[in-house]
Design an enzyme around this catalytic site. Sequence first.
Site, short mmCIF file in Angstrom:
data_model
loop_
_atom_site.label_atom_id
_atom_site.label_comp_id
_atom_site.label_asym_id
_atom_site.label_seq_id
_atom_site.Cartn_x
_atom_site.Cartn_y
_atom_site.Cartn_z
N LEU A 79 0.67 -1.04 -0.16
CA LEU A 79 0.04 0.11 0.09
C LEU A 79 0.67 1.14 -0.03
O LEU A 79 1.52 1.60 0.86
CB LEU A 79 -0.85 -0.10 1.07
CG LEU A 79 -2.00 -1.08 1.40
CD1 LEU A 79 -2.86 -0.98 2.63
CD2 LEU A 79 -2.76 -1.26 0.16
N ASP A 80 1.07 1.80 -1.17
CA ASP A 80 1.86 2.88 -1.08
C ASP A 80 1.54 4.33 -0.77
O ASP A 80 0.27 4.56 -0.93
CB ASP A 80 2.08 3.37 -2.83
CG ASP A 80 3.06 4.35 -3.15
OD1 ASP A 80 4.10 4.29 -2.81
OD2 ASP A 80 2.54 5.39 -3.86
N ALA A 81 2.29 4.90 -0.06
CA ALA A 81 1.86 6.28 0.42
C ALA A 81 0.68 6.23 1.34
O ALA A 81 -0.14 7.06 1.19
CB ALA A 81 2.10 7.24 -0.43
N ILE A 82 0.24 5.09 1.98
CA ILE A 82 -1.16 5.05 2.57
C ILE A 82 -1.27 5.82 3.68
O ILE A 82 -2.54 6.14 3.79
CB ILE A 82 -1.11 3.38 3.21
CG1 ILE A 82 -2.68 3.15 3.22
CG2 ILE A 82 -0.20 3.20 4.20
CD1 ILE A 82 -3.49 2.93 1.99
#
Length: 623
Positions: A268-271
């Site tokens: 989960l990128d830059a969540i």
Amino acid sequence: MPMSPTNFTIPQSIHRRILGHLTFLYGAERAPALMEQLHTILTQFRRRGSRLPEPDTSQPSSGAGVASLTSSRVGGERPPSHECLTERDVVLITYGDQVTEPGKPPLQTLAEVLEEYVEDVITGVHILPFFPYSSDDGFSIVDYTAVSPELGTWADIECLGRRFRLMFDAVINHVSAQSEWFQEFVKGNPEFAEYFITVEKGVDLSQVVRPRALPLLTPVQTAHGERLVWTTFSIDQIDLNFAHPDVLLKIVEILLFYVEQGCQIIRLDAIAYLWKRIGTSCIHLEETHRVVKLFRAILDAVAPHVIIITETNVPHQENVSYFGDGADEAQMVYQFSLPPLVLNAFHSGSARHLSRWAATLEKPSNTTAFFNFLASHDGVGVRPAEGILSPSEIQGLVERTLAHGGLVSYKTDADGTRSVYELNISYFDALSDPNGPESLDLQARRFLASQAIMLAMAGVPGIYVHSLFGSRSHHAGVKRTGQYRSINREKFDRGPLEEALADASSLRHKLLYPYLHLIGVRKAQRAFHPNGGQQVIPGNEALFTLLRTSPDGGERILCVHNVSDMAQPFQADLKALHIRHSGTLRNVISGAAYAASEGDDLALTIGPYQVLWLQPYVPGEAT
């Protein structure tokens, strides 16, 4: 009896979790209808998923985890049947077009190169965004469900998945301004009217935490006039509005599509920035945590073999908050404090800060694990060192980076000032001055010592392709793109890469093969299991020393790493460390034997940047 997809029922305990999250996010009135929509999505997923393992409803409702999850990986080596992650798991981080050659899709070339050089050692591959994109080297996605034609096809991804466990990026905080979703918003399509966040002029956004020194709002001409849209990272990366439940449902469908394509770890990128609420910092909001927990509950219900990992480049305590209670949120989190602390240790010749921090590390359960890394496609974040290193020590990292030819990226603070966000430099050059007088062999030894620290620590190692294959800073890339992060994103031509790897005098050769040996040694030792014990041993501050213990307590390895350029004395009381021995310890890296001087006392001299992983010697054991 296997569960019939047509009669799929969400286990009651997980149903309660999902409904609770939906109620918190969207209210009690809307939640039941959303629950029905989700159930339809999950039933359709199970109906399509003939290759997926059946959910194990006999397991506790907490769902999948590091030790409790039955593994169903497609590629890579299989751990014991009751374990999902073991000491044998090692993930390589790479772009899909990392290695190219004429006349062949890059994903096919990547598969061939990995098969030739690392397949017997690396078990997982994190393929950085391989979708059609418009900027940020893949992190501004145009189409979530397609493989970029320049890279290959889904069949090529499937081929990689037969050899390695795959990690995909879920870049769901934002989409490309060129995406169909945003273009429909611009055209005034009512279906997409609430997909993005618009803000009226004059609204006070001063509390919003900014990861970039760029405007938060971007003016866009739409069919309904000019709108100010929320853009956390760039004008080409338009933030999605998760307060609109249709966005959430669409993203759930996309995550499940990734699972169908062989993804076993979802990043989960830059969540941290996912949910926005004006009047707050818009980072780490409870709504964001609830979305992650919702994803976890959904996967527990229909794909419990899939692991969630959160990417949050923030101070340590904020980072580990994404473990939740140890059973309800992410199974893995990036160990973001490790890269700057290891740099500080080697720059100063003292592991004092690294050791003190490592001694505090705890994870909430055996169903969670740290994802340990030192380098990635981004820079070395310094925010995770806040509160551990002093401002002057962080400034020392900045100055050393600049002296070694690197660059520095900044963010905008709430008061309008700028502060350092990340160091842009290859990790090899961050450790050693590329224009200095030191020999290449010494620089390589220093670098490998840094990597040995990462490999020794409890968790799952994540190794960036440029660390494994020995890359220096790529200044030409920065000049070409104007982006600081390009300094660590060089792409390889296959021919020159393989020539360098065959040349024993080259940096690539000097790093790859010793690095692979280190990984192989690690994989053979049960004491390096993610759930194994980890004890920091105090003493000489020039040494970073860990005692690693297997989960059953039967195996112990004393890991000693010299972070200085001078020989250092080391002493240990083996009896106090509960290390049973016959008078001799063996370095499992080199096979060299070391005698305890008097009974249980061990006294050694550790050479500059030397690494010892010491285990009780068993006569006749292979070295």
